[in-house]
Design an enzyme around this catalytic site. Structure first.
Site, PDB file in Angstrom:
ATOM      1  N   GLY A 179     -48.385 -63.914 -14.713  1.00  0.00           N
ATOM      2  CA  GLY A 179     -47.441 -63.636 -13.634  1.00  0.00           C
ATOM      3  C   GLY A 179     -47.725 -64.518 -12.430  1.00  0.00           C
ATOM      4  O   GLY A 179     -47.306 -65.675 -12.353  1.00  0.00           O
ATOM      5  N   GLY A 180     -48.487 -63.982 -11.472  1.00  0.00           N
ATOM      6  CA  GLY A 180     -48.715 -64.638 -10.181  1.00  0.00           C
ATOM      7  C   GLY A 180     -49.100 -66.110 -10.266  1.00  0.00           C
ATOM      8  O   GLY A 180     -48.547 -66.947  -9.548  1.00  0.00           O
ATOM      9  N   SER A 223     -53.795 -60.818 -14.547  1.00  0.00           N
ATOM     10  CA  SER A 223     -54.560 -61.570 -13.546  1.00  0.00           C
ATOM     11  C   SER A 223     -55.240 -62.815 -14.109  1.00  0.00           C
ATOM     12  O   SER A 223     -56.354 -63.161 -13.730  1.00  0.00           O
ATOM     13  CB  SER A 223     -55.571 -60.658 -12.840  1.00  0.00           C
ATOM     14  OG  SER A 223     -54.886 -59.596 -12.189  1.00  0.00           O
ATOM     15  N   HIS A 245     -42.185 -55.546 -21.544  1.00  0.00           N
ATOM     16  CA  HIS A 245     -43.196 -55.699 -20.477  1.00  0.00           C
ATOM     17  C   HIS A 245     -43.470 -54.318 -19.876  1.00  0.00           C
ATOM     18  O   HIS A 245     -42.562 -53.494 -19.753  1.00  0.00           O
ATOM     19  CB  HIS A 245     -42.670 -56.668 -19.412  1.00  0.00           C
ATOM     20  CG  HIS A 245     -43.748 -57.085 -18.449  1.00  0.00           C
ATOM     21  ND1 HIS A 245     -44.148 -56.272 -17.410  1.00  0.00           N
ATOM     22  CD2 HIS A 245     -44.527 -58.198 -18.384  1.00  0.00           C
ATOM     23  CE1 HIS A 245     -45.122 -56.887 -16.745  1.00  0.00           C
ATOM     24  NE2 HIS A 245     -45.369 -58.051 -17.317  1.00  0.00           N
ATOM     25  N   GLU A 281     -43.769 -53.352 -16.943  1.00  0.00           N
ATOM     26  CA  GLU A 281     -42.918 -53.007 -15.788  1.00  0.00           C
ATOM     27  C   GLU A 281     -41.556 -52.509 -16.262  1.00  0.00           C
ATOM     28  O   GLU A 281     -40.951 -51.643 -15.628  1.00  0.00           O
ATOM     29  CB  GLU A 281     -42.782 -54.239 -14.876  1.00  0.00           C
ATOM     30  CG  GLU A 281     -44.078 -54.507 -14.127  1.00  0.00           C
ATOM     31  CD  GLU A 281     -44.298 -55.961 -13.743  1.00  0.00           C
ATOM     32  OE1 GLU A 281     -43.349 -56.754 -13.764  1.00  0.00           O
ATOM     33  OE2 GLU A 281     -45.458 -56.299 -13.417  1.00  0.00           O
ATOM     34  N   GLU A 298     -51.488 -56.853 -22.675  1.00  0.00           N
ATOM     35  CA  GLU A 298     -51.575 -56.791 -21.217  1.00  0.00           C
ATOM     36  C   GLU A 298     -52.021 -55.402 -20.770  1.00  0.00           C
ATOM     37  O   GLU A 298     -51.191 -54.489 -20.647  1.00  0.00           O
ATOM     38  CB  GLU A 298     -50.208 -57.092 -20.600  1.00  0.00           C
ATOM     39  CG  GLU A 298     -49.673 -58.468 -20.912  1.00  0.00           C
ATOM     40  CD  GLU A 298     -48.744 -58.962 -19.819  1.00  0.00           C
ATOM     41  OE1 GLU A 298     -48.960 -60.071 -19.332  1.00  0.00           O
ATOM     42  OE2 GLU A 298     -47.823 -58.224 -19.423  1.00  0.00           O
ATOM     43  N   ASN A 350     -44.550 -65.736 -16.452  1.00  0.00           N
ATOM     44  CA  ASN A 350     -43.571 -64.662 -16.233  1.00  0.00           C
ATOM     45  C   ASN A 350     -43.344 -64.580 -14.730  1.00  0.00           C
ATOM     46  O   ASN A 350     -44.170 -64.046 -14.005  1.00  0.00           O
ATOM     47  CB  ASN A 350     -44.128 -63.340 -16.776  1.00  0.00           C
ATOM     48  CG  ASN A 350     -43.249 -62.158 -16.396  1.00  0.00           C
ATOM     49  OD1 ASN A 350     -42.067 -62.327 -16.126  1.00  0.00           O
ATOM     50  ND2 ASN A 350     -43.836 -60.967 -16.361  1.00  0.00           N
ATOM     51  N   TRP A 351     -42.227 -65.146 -14.295  1.00  0.00           N
ATOM     52  CA  TRP A 351     -41.975 -65.205 -12.847  1.00  0.00           C
ATOM     53  C   TRP A 351     -41.601 -63.864 -12.249  1.00  0.00           C
ATOM     54  O   TRP A 351     -41.524 -63.729 -11.031  1.00  0.00           O
ATOM     55  CB  TRP A 351     -40.856 -66.208 -12.557  1.00  0.00           C
ATOM     56  CG  TRP A 351     -41.280 -67.641 -12.659  1.00  0.00           C
ATOM     57  CD1 TRP A 351     -42.556 -68.105 -12.902  1.00  0.00           C
ATOM     58  CD2 TRP A 351     -40.448 -68.801 -12.512  1.00  0.00           C
ATOM     59  NE1 TRP A 351     -42.548 -69.474 -12.906  1.00  0.00           N
ATOM     60  CE2 TRP A 351     -41.279 -69.931 -12.674  1.00  0.00           C
ATOM     61  CE3 TRP A 351     -39.097 -68.981 -12.258  1.00  0.00           C
ATOM     62  CZ2 TRP A 351     -40.784 -71.231 -12.582  1.00  0.00           C
ATOM     63  CZ3 TRP A 351     -38.599 -70.273 -12.170  1.00  0.00           C
ATOM     64  CH2 TRP A 351     -39.436 -71.381 -12.329  1.00  0.00           C
ATOM     65  N   LYS A 352     -41.305 -62.891 -13.071  1.00  0.00           N
ATOM     66  CA  LYS A 352     -40.804 -61.597 -12.574  1.00  0.00           C
ATOM     67  C   LYS A 352     -39.597 -61.853 -11.647  1.00  0.00           C
ATOM     68  O   LYS A 352     -38.827 -62.776 -11.892  1.00  0.00           O
ATOM     69  CB  LYS A 352     -41.908 -60.818 -11.870  1.00  0.00           C
ATOM     70  CG  LYS A 352     -43.200 -60.783 -12.680  1.00  0.00           C
ATOM     71  CD  LYS A 352     -44.174 -59.780 -12.169  1.00  0.00           C
ATOM     72  CE  LYS A 352     -45.499 -59.965 -12.894  1.00  0.00           C
ATOM     73  NZ  LYS A 352     -46.325 -58.802 -12.908  1.00  0.00           N
ATOM     74  N   GLY A 383     -51.363 -57.941 -12.054  1.00  0.00           N
ATOM     75  CA  GLY A 383     -51.070 -58.080 -10.625  1.00  0.00           C
ATOM     76  C   GLY A 383     -52.078 -57.387  -9.734  1.00  0.00           C
ATOM     77  O   GLY A 383     -51.835 -57.189  -8.544  1.00  0.00           O
TER      78      GLY A 383
END
Ligand code: PEP
Length: 251
Positions: A234-235, A213, A95, A97, A167, A9-11, A173
């Site tokens: 993500g990251g 994470s 998600h 966010e 999640e 998930n590149w956001k 993150g």
């Protein structure tokens, strides 16, 4: 045996040239293994190019959100018809966010999940508790509510092809991962909820990912758990080398 599914998930990261470079390098080195699936969920502007570059490879391309209507007066929104037309196969829905910053609710999540299936897109439905909810022992109730409402009205076949991503919000993150046992405990609970609303057969098929994470250093332990079938990342999905290591762990 369920497949291991690693979804990046590149956001809101990268520009087009960086997205293209990522696709060139990942498609050239993706492990050839039918039991491990690799998906990149990218910002809308990169999707046409990524779909083109992923052609002929096992890399699948997903979006990070969509509207539930097919078309109309929804300025700034993207519809499932548009995603399908591009060749996108997956879409992240709900998600945390988006729930936090864009007022997504369990109801809109459910509408989007139905819209995804109506357009032959696989939804990756995110659920997860806040730190306050975990500390107040409300995790299981909260997750049950999100899963039941998010999947409401789906056929058994649709539920079995839904990807559910657990999640915990406090682990996204933050560098703070749920221990593999903590993560598995909730993923097992999610499978039990799916069984309650459908059948044992459906629950055995549904893919449940953990997200929060995840990185090359902890993926093996997470994937070794009984009910964790992959990861939403993500990251650590932003760099080809790290994304490939995560996919490799699923082989
Ligand atoms: C996510 O974006 O869904 C996520 C889990 O992020 P990170 O891996 O960076 O915690």
């Amino acid at each position: 045996m369920r497949n291991k599914v690693i979804a990046g998930n590149w956001k809101m990261n990268k520009v087009l040239s960086e997205a293209d470079q990522f696709a060139d390098s990942v498609t050239a080195s993706l492990p050839n293994d039918d039991n491990a699936e690799a998906i990149v969920c990218a910002p809308f502007p990169f999707l046409p190019s990524l779909v083109e570059k992923a052609k002929g490879s096992d890399l699948k391309i997903g979006a990070q959100n969509m509207h539930f209507e097919e078309s109309g007066a929804f300025t700034g929104e993207v519809s499932p018809v548009m995603l399908k037309d591009l060749g996108v196969t997956h879409v992240v829905i709900g998600h945390s966010e988006r729930r936090e910053h864009f007022a997504e609710t369990d109801e809109t999540v459910n509408q989007k999940v139905h819209a995804a299936f109506n357009h032959d897109l696989t939804p990756i439905v995110c659920v997860g508790e806040t730190l306050e909810q975990r500390e107040a022992n409300e995790t299981m109730n909260h997750i049950e509510n999100q899963v039941q409402k998010g999947l409401q009205g789906l056929s058994d076949e649709q539920v079995s092809s839904t990807i559910i991503a657990y999640e915990p919000i406090w682990a996204i993150g933050t560098g703070r991962t749920a221990s593999s046992e903590e993560a598995n405990e909730v993923c097992t609970q999610i499978r039990n909820i799916v069984q309650d609303i459908t059948s044992e057969n459906v629950a055995e098929k549904v893919v449940i990912q953990y997200g929060g994470s995840v990185k090359p250093a902890n993926i093996d332990e997470l994937l070794s758990q009984s009910d964790i079938d992959g990861a939403l990342v993500g990251g650590a999905s932003l760099e080809p080398a790290s994304f490939l290591q995560l996919v490799e762990a699923g082989t």
